[in-house]
Design a protein around this motif. Structure first.
Motif, mmCIF file in Angstrom:
data_model
loop_
_atom_site.group_PDB
_atom_site.id
_atom_site.type_symbol
_atom_site.label_atom_id
_atom_site.label_comp_id
_atom_site.label_asym_id
_atom_site.label_seq_id
_atom_site.Cartn_x
_atom_site.Cartn_y
_atom_site.Cartn_z
ATOM 1 N N ASP A 1 0.995 -1.058 -0.011
ATOM 2 C CA ASP A 1 0.156 0.029 0.021
ATOM 3 C C ASP A 1 0.841 1.233 -0.075
ATOM 4 O O ASP A 1 1.724 1.465 0.756
ATOM 5 C CB ASP A 1 -0.907 -0.008 1.301
ATOM 6 N N GLY B 1 -0.350 4.369 -0.373
ATOM 7 C CA GLY B 1 -0.922 5.468 0.095
ATOM 8 C C GLY B 1 -1.598 6.076 -1.085
ATOM 9 O O GLY B 1 -1.439 6.012 -2.064
ATOM 10 N N THR B 2 -2.868 6.987 -0.480
ATOM 11 C CA THR B 2 -3.693 7.701 -1.581
ATOM 12 C C THR B 2 -4.045 6.718 -2.576
ATOM 13 O O THR B 2 -3.731 7.190 -3.651
ATOM 14 C CB THR B 2 -2.998 9.042 -2.008
ATOM 15 N N GLN C 1 -9.467 2.898 1.829
ATOM 16 C CA GLN C 1 -8.881 4.040 0.763
ATOM 17 C C GLN C 1 -9.744 4.902 0.534
ATOM 18 O O GLN C 1 -10.963 4.993 1.099
ATOM 19 C CB GLN C 1 -8.841 3.322 -0.273
#
Length: 103
Positions: free
Chosen positions: A12, A14-15, A41
């Motif tokens: 992961d 991020g964003t 998310q």
């Protein structure tokens, strides 16, 4: 025979950005079948970068389809980017290129 299998890793980043790397084979995919929980998310499209995928069998395509189904159930769309040519060819043979590579 050949090089050793590299266990796949899903990161992961991020964003809504994820990175999948390693070998997607019948031996390695079962360890990834528990789909990521996309509910944490942000809403919208989740991008999964496949540039790090080094080897892919049809089990890898099945995995991507399963993740897509789970993401849709959780209210997201998935865009697979940088799909290796080997996977693109398999997707085309199976008639899945439009599903896995929406433009």
């Amino acid at each position: 025979a050949g090089r050793p299998v590299t266990a796949p890793q899903l990161e992961d980043q991020g964003t809504n950005n994820w990175r999948l790397a390693g070998d997607l084979t019948f031996a390695t995919v079962p360890g990834l079948v528990a789909a990521p929980d996309f509910r944490a998310q942000r809403s919208g499209i989740i991008r999964v970068d496949l540039a790090g995928v080094t080897r892919a069998e049809s089990a890898g395509l099945a995995l991507l389809l399963e993740w897509q189904r789970v993401a849709e159930q959780q209210g997201f769309a998935i865009a697979y980017i940088n799909m290796p040519e080997q996977m693109q060819s398999m997707a085309a043979v199976c008639g899945l290129e439009d599903i896995l590579q929406p433009d």
